[in-house]
Enzyme design. Structure first.
Site, PDB file in Angstrom:
ATOM      1  N   LYS A 229       0.873  -1.246  -0.105  1.00 56.61           N
ATOM      2  CA  LYS A 229       0.153   0.131  -0.256  1.00 56.61           C
ATOM      3  C   LYS A 229       0.949   1.289  -0.033  1.00 56.61           C
ATOM      4  O   LYS A 229       0.707   1.824  -0.508  1.00 56.61           O
ATOM      5  CB  LYS A 229      -0.845   0.040   1.592  1.00 56.61           C
ATOM      6  CG  LYS A 229      -1.162   1.213   1.888  1.00 56.61           C
ATOM      7  CD  LYS A 229      -2.545   1.118   2.570  1.00 56.61           C
ATOM      8  CE  LYS A 229      -2.208   1.960   3.597  1.00 56.61           C
ATOM      9  NZ  LYS A 229      -1.738   3.632   3.804  1.00 56.61           N
ATOM     10  N   ASN A 230       1.650   1.205   0.725  1.00 58.16           N
ATOM     11  CA  ASN A 230       2.188   2.516   0.715  1.00 58.16           C
ATOM     12  C   ASN A 230       3.497   3.022  -0.297  1.00 58.16           C
ATOM     13  O   ASN A 230       4.342   4.019  -0.433  1.00 58.16           O
ATOM     14  CB  ASN A 230       2.842   2.411   2.350  1.00 58.16           C
ATOM     15  CG  ASN A 230       2.159   2.944   3.919  1.00 58.16           C
ATOM     16  OD1 ASN A 230       1.546   3.403   3.387  1.00 58.16           O
ATOM     17  ND2 ASN A 230       2.576   2.857   4.821  1.00 58.16           N
TER      18      ASN A 230
ATOM     19  N   CYS B 183      -6.041   8.275   9.065  1.00 63.77           N
ATOM     20  CA  CYS B 183      -5.524   7.418  10.099  1.00 63.77           C
ATOM     21  C   CYS B 183      -5.648   8.380  11.083  1.00 63.77           C
ATOM     22  O   CYS B 183      -4.260   9.324  10.680  1.00 63.77           O
ATOM     23  CB  CYS B 183      -5.076   6.179  10.377  1.00 63.77           C
ATOM     24  SG  CYS B 183      -5.594   4.759   9.470  1.00 63.77           S
TER      25      CYS B 183
ATOM     26  N   ARG C 107       0.463  14.621  13.068  1.00 62.57           N
ATOM     27  CA  ARG C 107       0.628  13.965  11.365  1.00 62.57           C
ATOM     28  C   ARG C 107       1.199  15.777  10.443  1.00 62.57           C
ATOM     29  O   ARG C 107      -0.052  16.054   9.703  1.00 62.57           O
ATOM     30  CB  ARG C 107      -0.464  13.231  10.890  1.00 62.57           C
ATOM     31  CG  ARG C 107      -0.231  12.096  11.625  1.00 62.57           C
ATOM     32  CD  ARG C 107      -1.056  10.713  10.037  1.00 62.57           C
ATOM     33  NE  ARG C 107      -0.416  10.354   9.521  1.00 62.57           N
ATOM     34  CZ  ARG C 107      -0.686   9.287   9.409  1.00 62.57           C
ATOM     35  NH1 ARG C 107      -1.466   9.086   9.210  1.00 62.57           N
ATOM     36  NH2 ARG C 107       0.411   8.743   8.316  1.00 62.57           N
TER      37      ARG C 107
ATOM     38  N   ASP D 193       3.791   0.366  12.388  1.00 60.21           N
ATOM     39  CA  ASP D 193       2.564  -0.488  11.703  1.00 60.21           C
ATOM     40  C   ASP D 193       2.156  -1.903  12.426  1.00 60.21           C
ATOM     41  O   ASP D 193       0.894  -2.105  11.759  1.00 60.21           O
ATOM     42  CB  ASP D 193       1.957   0.297  10.048  1.00 60.21           C
ATOM     43  CG  ASP D 193       2.340   1.600   9.616  1.00 60.21           C
ATOM     44  OD1 ASP D 193       2.470   2.266  10.882  1.00 60.21           O
ATOM     45  OD2 ASP D 193       2.685   1.531   8.705  1.00 60.21           O
TER      46      ASP D 193
ATOM     47  N   ARG E  28      -8.855  -0.489   3.278  1.00 56.81           N
ATOM     48  CA  ARG E  28      -7.684   1.153   2.760  1.00 56.81           C
ATOM     49  C   ARG E  28      -6.816  -0.058   3.103  1.00 56.81           C
ATOM     50  O   ARG E  28      -6.163   0.794   2.129  1.00 56.81           O
ATOM     51  CB  ARG E  28      -8.051   2.118   3.707  1.00 56.81           C
ATOM     52  CG  ARG E  28      -8.854   3.375   4.337  1.00 56.81           C
ATOM     53  CD  ARG E  28      -9.102   4.317   4.758  1.00 56.81           C
ATOM     54  NE  ARG E  28      -7.349   4.869   4.870  1.00 56.81           N
ATOM     55  CZ  ARG E  28      -6.793   5.302   5.286  1.00 56.81           C
ATOM     56  NH1 ARG E  28      -7.670   5.603   6.233  1.00 56.81           N
ATOM     57  NH2 ARG E  28      -5.346   5.024   5.221  1.00 56.81           N
TER      58      ARG E  28
HETATM   59  C1  UD1 Z   1       3.934   6.657   7.178  1.00 58.13           C
HETATM   60  C2  UD1 Z   1       3.495   5.429   6.417  1.00 58.13           C
HETATM   61  C3  UD1 Z   1       2.585   5.667   7.628  1.00 58.13           C
HETATM   62  C4  UD1 Z   1       4.056   5.125   8.611  1.00 58.13           C
HETATM   63  C5  UD1 Z   1       4.453   6.186   8.590  1.00 58.13           C
HETATM   64  C6  UD1 Z   1       5.598   5.477   9.912  1.00 58.13           C
HETATM   65  C7  UD1 Z   1       2.642   5.951   4.086  1.00 58.13           C
HETATM   66  C8  UD1 Z   1       1.497   6.573   3.421  1.00 58.13           C
HETATM   67  N1  UD1 Z   1       2.105   5.996   5.386  1.00 58.13           N
HETATM   68  O1  UD1 Z   1       3.572   7.919   7.437  1.00 58.13           O
HETATM   69  O2  UD1 Z   1       1.959   4.082   7.213  1.00 58.13           O
HETATM   70  O3  UD1 Z   1       2.987   4.759  10.191  1.00 58.13           O
HETATM   71  O4  UD1 Z   1       5.677   6.372   7.949  1.00 58.13           O
HETATM   72  O5  UD1 Z   1       6.702   4.748   9.284  1.00 58.13           O
HETATM   73  O6  UD1 Z   1       4.055   5.329   3.714  1.00 58.13           O
HETATM   74  N2  UD1 Z   1       6.423  14.261  10.681  1.00 58.13           N
HETATM   75  C9  UD1 Z   1       6.827  15.290  11.091  1.00 58.13           C
HETATM   76  N3  UD1 Z   1       6.795  16.602   9.793  1.00 58.13           N
HETATM   77  C10 UD1 Z   1       6.402  16.409   8.961  1.00 58.13           C
HETATM   78  C11 UD1 Z   1       5.969  15.201   8.599  1.00 58.13           C
HETATM   79  C12 UD1 Z   1       6.532  14.020   9.817  1.00 58.13           C
HETATM   80  O7  UD1 Z   1       6.996  16.056  12.026  1.00 58.13           O
HETATM   81  O8  UD1 Z   1       6.579  17.075   7.724  1.00 58.13           O
HETATM   82  C13 UD1 Z   1       6.247  13.489  11.876  1.00 58.13           C
HETATM   83  C14 UD1 Z   1       5.004  12.428  12.199  1.00 58.13           C
HETATM   84  O9  UD1 Z   1       4.496  13.424  12.696  1.00 58.13           O
HETATM   85  C15 UD1 Z   1       5.803  11.833  12.215  1.00 58.13           C
HETATM   86  C16 UD1 Z   1       7.272  11.238  12.226  1.00 58.13           C
HETATM   87  O10 UD1 Z   1       7.382  12.432  11.358  1.00 58.13           O
HETATM   88  O11 UD1 Z   1       5.906  11.436  14.009  1.00 58.13           O
HETATM   89  C17 UD1 Z   1       7.121   9.941  10.750  1.00 58.13           C
HETATM   90  O12 UD1 Z   1       6.264  10.309   9.924  1.00 58.13           O
HETATM   91  P1  UD1 Z   1       6.307   9.954   8.883  1.00 58.13           P
HETATM   92  O13 UD1 Z   1       7.729   9.199   8.173  1.00 58.13           O
HETATM   93  O14 UD1 Z   1       6.290  11.080   7.551  1.00 58.13           O
HETATM   94  O15 UD1 Z   1       4.627   9.488   8.336  1.00 58.13           O
HETATM   95  P2  UD1 Z   1       3.718   9.062   7.599  1.00 58.13           P
HETATM   96  O16 UD1 Z   1       5.182   9.662   6.024  1.00 58.13           O
HETATM   97  O17 UD1 Z   1       2.973  10.199   6.969  1.00 58.13           O
END
Ligand code: UD1
Length: 417
Positions: A22-23, A116, A121, A304, A396
């Site tokens: 998915k990701n 979610c 986020r 996850d 999803r």
């Molecule tokens: C992706 C995955 C999700 C997984 C996560 C961590 C997808 C679609 N989803 O989510 O399933 O749980 O990686 O492995 O691929 N952060 C910030 N600022 C930002 C971006 C992130 O502070 O601009 C923080 C987030 O709040 C979180 C951490 O960084 O605490 C990691 O987030 P991130 O790796 O970006 O997760 P996603 O890409 O949203």
């Protein structure tokens, strides 16, 4: 509204074939618009997140054809229009259209993404990355206008190794003038899969899978054929289910190295595993030992899988701990596990689980995608009929979950009420 019903406490045996990740898929689909030519992606999972991204492609006047496990995307007649909030809020990954549209047209207009509710986020690191490449970001309430006269290469250090920011910056930088370096980049296999796809289209990206990614901008990207990697989180979920109720349950079409951190924890607690080249054979064991896990960025223990793994910890002899370091709101499954009979207390970002406890069926809620997976795992183990509501979250991310589990002996159904 859909509900899932599970008659638990049955032995599962046979083979579950893992679908495409998915990701990775949710980034590959937006990435495909970076060319004007037809792109074919195979091993695409049929999940509602894929549907939601195809809806956005339709809005952008991109031609999309779906044939069994493949998706053919032709952006020849594409129009760069504002993406309405009703589309962006369906899933987190809608934000990959920001990077892709910015990379292609130097302008993206869209709303804050959904997904979610597992934490705040924010997307500040994505936006800072776009700005470093020369874009300006205007933000009114939920709406973001990201635009640039010209995108140029830049050195970008990510404060957090964010998966989303790493991919989004890659998408925006791939056609920028000059060289971009992303430092403290995330190293997840999905990032490597997306970089490989872009390179197949003619991009010049090196270092994906390490903490430094180098992107040399190119002018044009062209058509290609690409395969999505197997879903390591789906694989991990079913392996955990196998450790709870399996008897020679084969989890097939996987890349075991992608789930090393899970497999070593399972071996540590005493789960009976046979690890093959592209499969894992798992059976429920006796007297599991307790353990502690801490979620970390890849290759650490994936956040996850934390929720499904906590179900397994309810069956270990003694005290286990789960510390969540990525998302601040990822223990919403705990009250429902307690309703089923688990002994869990949460303090700050750590859950303490004392086992073993017998689980007995109850009515529970899938509060998010992986919490939903945890409810399925618990329902398969529990005695009696477990009813899960909010199962839209589960659909999803888990392709054909009912069929896959039914085929190995589970009594599980989904109903519209
Ligand atoms: C992706 C995955 C999700 C997984 C996560 C961590 C997808 C679609 N989803 O989510 O399933 O749980 O990686 O492995 O691929 N952060 C910030 N600022 C930002 C971006 C992130 O502070 O601009 C923080 C987030 O709040 C979180 C951490 O960084 O605490 C990691 O987030 P991130 O790796 O970006 O997760 P996603 O890409 O949203």
């Amino acid at each position: 509204m859909k509900i899932m019903e599970i008659e638990g406490n049955r032995e599962l045996h046979g083979t579950i074939r893992i679908s495409g990740a998915k990701n990775a898929t949710v980034a590959l689909i937006p990435a495909a618009i970076l060319t004007d030519e037809e792109v074919t992606i195979c091993n695409v999972p049929e999940i509602t997140d894929t549907d939601a991204l195809c809806d956005i492609l339709n809005e952008l006047n991109v031609d999309v054809k779906r044939a069994s496990e493949s998706i053919i995307i032709n952006p020849q007649n594409m129009k760069n229009v504002e993406i309405a909030e009703r589309y962006s809020k369906k899933l987190r990954a809608s934000y990959y259209f920001m990077g892709a549209l910015l990379g292609k047209y130097k302008k993206a207009v869209m709303y804050f993404p959904g997904g979610c509710s597992i934490g705040a986020r924010p997307i500040d690191l994505h936006l800072k990355g776009f700005e470093a490449l020369g874009a300006t970001v205007t933000n009114k309430k939920n709406k973001y206008i990201v635009e640039a006269e010209e995108l140029h290469g830049a050195n970008i250090y990510l404060d957090i190794a964010s998966v989303g920011a790493t991919i989004n910056i890659m998408l925006a930088a791939v056609k920028a003038k000059g060289t971009t370096i992303i430092d403290n980049a995330a190293k997840e296999p999905e990032i490597v899969n997306v970089a490989t796809f872009l390179n197949n289209m003619g991009a010049k990206i090196s270092g994906a899978g390490t903490s430094t990614i180098k992107i040399e901008g190119v002018e044009v990207l062209h058509k290609c054929f690409h395969e999505v990697i197997p879903d390591r989180i789906e694989a991990g979920t079913y392996i955990i289910i196998g450790a709870l109720c399996g008897k020679n349950l084969k989890i097939d079409n996987i890349i075991p190295e992608h789930i090393d951190s899970l497999l070593s924890k399972l071996e540590e607690i005493g789960v009976d595993l046979e690890i093959g080249k592209d499969y894992v054979l798992v059976s429920k064991g006796e007297n599991y030992k307790p353990t502690n896990i801490k979620t970390l960025v890849y290759p650490g223990f994936p956040t996850d899988l934390q929720q499904p793994f906590s179900v397994l910890l309810t069956q270990c002899n003694g005290k286990s701990k789960v510390t969540e370091t990525i998302w601040e709101n990822r223990f919403m499954h705990v009250p429902y596990l307690k309703d089923l009979g688990a002994d869990i207390t949460v303090k700050n970002q750590t859950a303490t689980i004392i086992g073993p406890t017998e689980l007995t069926a109850s009515s529970v809620v899938a509060t998010d995608l992986r919490a939903g997976a945890a409810m399925v795992a618990a329902g398969l183990l529990a005695t009696g009929k477990t009813v899960i509501t909010n199962v839209e979250h589960i659909l999803r991310g888990y392709e054909s979950i009912i069929e896959k589990l039914t085929n190995v002996g589970a009594k599980i159904d989904i109903k519209e009420i």
